[in-house]
Design a protein around this motif. Structure first.
Motif, PDB file in Angstrom:
ATOM      1  N   ASP A  86     -20.657  12.370  42.351  1.00  0.00           N
ATOM      2  CA  ASP A  86     -19.187  12.396  42.417  1.00  0.00           C
ATOM      3  C   ASP A  86     -18.624  10.991  42.625  1.00  0.00           C
ATOM      4  OD1 ASP A  86     -19.326  15.156  42.162  1.00  0.00           O
ATOM      5  OD2 ASP A  86     -19.032  15.546  44.296  1.00  0.00           O
ATOM      6  N   ALA A  87     -19.298  10.209  43.466  1.00  0.00           N
ATOM      7  CA  ALA A  87     -18.823   8.851  43.766  1.00  0.00           C
ATOM      8  C   ALA A  87     -18.855   7.970  42.526  1.00  0.00           C
ATOM      9  CB  ALA A  87     -19.671   8.237  44.883  1.00  0.00           C
ATOM     10  N   ILE A  88     -19.867   8.157  41.671  1.00  0.00           N
ATOM     11  CA  ILE A  88     -19.924   7.375  40.429  1.00  0.00           C
ATOM     12  C   ILE A  88     -18.685   7.652  39.584  1.00  0.00           C
ATOM     13  CG2 ILE A  88     -21.096   7.174  38.199  1.00  0.00           C
ATOM     14  CD1 ILE A  88     -23.744   7.473  39.672  1.00  0.00           C
ATOM     15  N   LEU A  89     -18.336   8.917  39.441  1.00  0.00           N
ATOM     16  CA  LEU A  89     -17.155   9.266  38.646  1.00  0.00           C
ATOM     17  C   LEU A  89     -15.885   8.640  39.226  1.00  0.00           C
ATOM     18  CD1 LEU A  89     -17.915  13.024  37.899  1.00  0.00           C
ATOM     19  CD2 LEU A  89     -18.207  11.064  36.358  1.00  0.00           C
ATOM     20  N   GLU A  90     -15.747   8.727  40.544  1.00  0.00           N
ATOM     21  CA  GLU A  90     -14.557   8.154  41.181  1.00  0.00           C
ATOM     22  C   GLU A  90     -14.561   6.631  41.089  1.00  0.00           C
ATOM     23  OE1 GLU A  90     -13.265   9.718  44.955  1.00  0.00           O
ATOM     24  OE2 GLU A  90     -14.241  11.637  44.547  1.00  0.00           O
ATOM     25  N   ALA A  91     -15.738   6.023  41.249  1.00  0.00           N
ATOM     26  CA  ALA A  91     -15.828   4.564  41.165  1.00  0.00           C
ATOM     27  C   ALA A  91     -15.484   4.092  39.763  1.00  0.00           C
ATOM     28  CB  ALA A  91     -17.224   4.099  41.574  1.00  0.00           C
TER      29      ALA A  91
ATOM     30  N   LEU B 191     -17.761   7.503  51.264  1.00  0.00           N
ATOM     31  CA  LEU B 191     -18.561   6.353  51.679  1.00  0.00           C
ATOM     32  C   LEU B 191     -19.251   5.711  50.486  1.00  0.00           C
ATOM     33  CD1 LEU B 191     -19.779   4.479  53.778  1.00  0.00           C
ATOM     34  CD2 LEU B 191     -21.499   6.242  54.242  1.00  0.00           C
ATOM     35  N   PHE B 192     -19.905   6.510  49.648  1.00  0.00           N
ATOM     36  CA  PHE B 192     -20.588   5.959  48.475  1.00  0.00           C
ATOM     37  C   PHE B 192     -19.604   5.276  47.534  1.00  0.00           C
ATOM     38  CE2 PHE B 192     -24.174   9.297  48.892  1.00  0.00           C
ATOM     39  CZ  PHE B 192     -24.866   8.477  49.771  1.00  0.00           C
TER      40      PHE B 192
ATOM     41  N   CYS C 123     -28.908   7.108  43.676  1.00  0.00           N
ATOM     42  CA  CYS C 123     -28.268   6.435  44.805  1.00  0.00           C
ATOM     43  C   CYS C 123     -29.118   5.247  45.270  1.00  0.00           C
ATOM     44  CB  CYS C 123     -28.048   7.419  45.956  1.00  0.00           C
ATOM     45  SG  CYS C 123     -27.145   6.684  47.330  1.00  0.00           S
ATOM     46  N   PRO C 124     -28.564   4.046  45.230  1.00  0.00           N
ATOM     47  CA  PRO C 124     -29.318   2.866  45.635  1.00  0.00           C
ATOM     48  C   PRO C 124     -29.331   2.624  47.148  1.00  0.00           C
ATOM     49  CG  PRO C 124     -27.166   2.205  44.861  1.00  0.00           C
ATOM     50  CD  PRO C 124     -27.258   3.705  44.678  1.00  0.00           C
TER      51      PRO C 124
END
Length: 145
Positions: free
Chosen positions: A110-115, A57-58, A130-131
């Motif tokens: 984790d989402a930052i790395l994937e993004a 989701l993130f 997380c914003p």
């Protein structure tokens, strides 16, 4: 075949054997130590499920926010699906609520790395924290601008 051997070679058979022993009250024959470990493992898998859903989701919320020109129906549907699945997962596992903040932090990292990998944007181009509030995260009407 010993209980440990069965556990190591045929988990399905071991699990059914242990369940039968518990149901029949033969606790002295049941492998209580391994049963306890498996129950703990099941709990951990519920937490991992929460973290995985939050990560997906993130990831899509970040892509939505930072690549508005690339927004797609696929991203929109993934966001909607993950929100629904997260709400359902939390409803089925209400005790996970007390782990939600830590799960959010872990998943966001984790989402930052994937993004960064999927968008080509630099990791430090995303907010360090997380914003998205917990309420925004699960709100079907809220979309990052």
């Amino acid at each position: 075949m010993s209980t440990q051997d069965l556990y190591d070679t045929d988990f399905y058979a071991w699990a059914n054997r242990q369940a039968a022993l518990l149901r029949s009250g033969q606790l002295e024959q049941a492998d209580i130590t391994l049963i306890a470990e498996e129950i703990e493992s099941m709990g951990k898998s519920e937490l991992r499920e929460l973290e995985n859903r939050l990560t997906v989701l993130f990831l899509h919320l970040l892509k939505w926010r930072f690549q508005p020109s690339r927004r797609s129906r696929s991203w929109e549907l993934t966001i909607k699906e993950q929100r629904r699945r997260l709400r359902r997962h939390l409803a089925h596992n209400p005790s996970l609520q007390h782990r939600l903040e830590q799960a959010r932090e872990d998943a966001y990292g984790d989402a930052i790395l994937e993004a960064a990998s999927e968008t080509g944007l630099a990791e430090d181009g995303f907010p360090a924290q997380c914003p998205f509030t917990p309420e925004q995260t699960l709100d079907d009407q809220w979309w990052p601008s």
